[in-house]
Scaffold this active site. Structure first.
Site, short mmCIF file in Angstrom:
data_model
loop_
_atom_site.label_atom_id
_atom_site.label_comp_id
_atom_site.label_asym_id
_atom_site.label_seq_id
_atom_site.Cartn_x
_atom_site.Cartn_y
_atom_site.Cartn_z
CG ASP A 183 -5.43 -4.66 12.23
OD1 ASP A 183 -5.30 -4.20 11.09
OD2 ASP A 183 -4.46 -4.81 13.02
N GLY A 197 -0.12 -0.65 11.08
CA GLY A 197 -1.44 -0.20 10.62
C GLY A 197 -1.40 0.82 9.51
CB ILE A 198 1.13 3.18 8.55
CG1 ILE A 198 0.71 3.77 9.89
CG2 ILE A 198 1.53 4.19 7.52
CD1 ILE A 198 1.09 5.11 10.20
NE ARG A 202 2.91 -3.15 -0.02
CZ ARG A 202 2.38 -3.92 -0.98
NH1 ARG A 202 2.81 -3.85 -2.21
NH2 ARG A 202 1.40 -4.78 -0.69
CB SER A 217 -5.87 -5.85 7.03
OG SER A 217 -4.49 -5.71 6.81
CB ALA A 218 -3.35 -0.98 6.24
CB SER A 219 -1.93 -6.14 4.81
OG SER A 219 -1.16 -6.97 3.96
NE ARG A 220 -2.20 -1.35 -1.88
CZ ARG A 220 -2.34 -0.56 -2.92
NH1 ARG A 220 -2.14 -1.03 -4.13
NH2 ARG A 220 -2.67 0.70 -2.77
CG ASN A 221 1.02 -8.77 0.79
OD1 ASN A 221 1.14 -9.17 -0.37
ND2 ASN A 221 1.77 -7.80 1.28
CD GLU A 242 -6.80 -1.77 14.09
OE1 GLU A 242 -5.65 -1.89 14.54
OE2 GLU A 242 -7.02 -1.67 12.88
P1 B16 Z 1 1.21 -4.51 2.95
P2 B16 Z 1 -2.78 -4.22 9.48
C1 B16 Z 1 -0.70 -3.34 8.12
O1 B16 Z 1 -1.50 -4.40 8.53
C2 B16 Z 1 0.64 -3.41 8.84
O2 B16 Z 1 0.44 -3.21 10.24
C3 B16 Z 1 1.53 -2.31 8.33
O3 B16 Z 1 2.78 -2.37 8.97
C4 B16 Z 1 1.70 -2.47 6.81
O4 B16 Z 1 2.49 -1.43 6.28
C5 B16 Z 1 0.32 -2.46 6.16
O5 B16 Z 1 -0.48 -3.49 6.71
C6 B16 Z 1 0.39 -2.66 4.66
O6 B16 Z 1 0.80 -3.97 4.39
O7 B16 Z 1 2.54 -3.95 2.61
O8 B16 Z 1 1.18 -6.01 3.12
O9 B16 Z 1 0.13 -4.03 1.98
O10 B16 Z 1 -2.26 -3.98 10.86
O11 B16 Z 1 -3.62 -3.07 8.92
O12 B16 Z 1 -3.47 -5.55 9.32
MG MG Z 2 -2.55 -4.15 13.03
#
Ligand code: B16
Ligand code: MG
Length: 219
Positions: free
Chosen positions: A8, A45-46, A48, A115-119, A170
């Site tokens: 993660d 982890g949720i 956007r 990761s849930a993050s698109r960044n 995680e």
């Molecule tokens: P983004 P992870 C998650 O990262 C964050 O914990 C969560 O708070 C955020 O909303 C999600 O990424 C989406 O991120 O806005 O950058 O796409 O813990 O899955 O690495």
């Molecule tokens: Mg996380």
């Protein structure tokens, strides 16, 4: 048997939760209410859009915005968040993580980011560790987010490792549940001593472990 490590990002490799909080708080304040740091814990982890839905529900404003307006709000949050990430560098990598991934690479254990993050690609580049990862799962292509196991199954597949031979790291309960459902050995990182139900191994930082140690514990 070939092993693989599935990471993660936020809360495991780097702590970006504080920046997510600042940016979401700005959006909530603009809408006329506030969110606490404690509430922000629920957003870890949720995705956007799911985060925005939870925030609007908290402010009792769920039905006040159209789909398009919600998209604009989440874009605005992300623009602000990405600006806040401007100063991110190697010094922001959480303790022990750099040594751990360097060692994993030396041992030819493939590493993937789930990761849930698109960044995630942008963040790994800023941290100057993108070269250590063989793959980054694109969360935009998932049909369901964590706690669904899909993201970890895709991550294992992307590095040619069977889920039962992989080890996942995680910091959020949704992620531990997703790992367990995927049949991946789950390591919970509880920097703030949060409880992670069902984790196969709990650590408070990567400084406590080496790749060799986790592989041995998993056996
Ligand atoms: P983004 P992870 C998650 O990262 C964050 O914990 C969560 O708070 C955020 O909303 C999600 O990424 C989406 O991120 O806005 O950058 O796409 O813990 O899955 O690495
Ligand atoms: Mg996380």
């Amino acid at each position: 048997m070939k092993s693989g490590f599935l990471f993660d990002l936020d809360g495991v490799i780097v702590d970006t939760a504080k920046y997510h909080y600042i940016a979401w708080r700005y959006i909530a304040n603009k809408a006329g209410f506030d969110i606490s740091e404690e509430f922000n814990e629920n957003l870890k982890g949720i995705s956007r859009m799911e985060s925005l839905e939870k925030i609007l529900e908290y402010g009792r404003q769920s039905d006040m915005y159209s789909h398009e307006e919600k998209r604009l709000l989440s874009d605005e949050k992300n623009d602000y968040y990405v600006k806040l990430l401007g100063e991110l560098s190697e010094k922001d990598i959480l303790p022990g993580v750099h040594d751990f991934i360097v060692r994993a690479n030396m041992l030819n254990i493939p590493c993937s980011v789930a990761s849930a993050s698109r960044n995630a690609p942008f963040i790994l580049k800023k941290l100057n560790i993108d070269n250590y990862f063989k793959s980054i799962v694109d969360p935009a292509l998932l049909s369901k987010g964590k706690p669904d196991p899909e993201i970890f199954l895709k991550a294992a597949l992307s590095v040619n490792v069977l889920p039962q031979d992989a080890i996942g790291f995680e910091d959020a309960q949704s992620g531990i549940t997703a790992l367990n459902r995927a049949g991946v050995f789950s390591v919970g990182i509880t920097g703030d001593h949060a409880l992670l139900r069902g984790a196969d191994l709990i650590i408070s930082s990567f400084e406590e472990i080496t790749p060799e140690y986790v592989l041995k514990i998993k056996q």
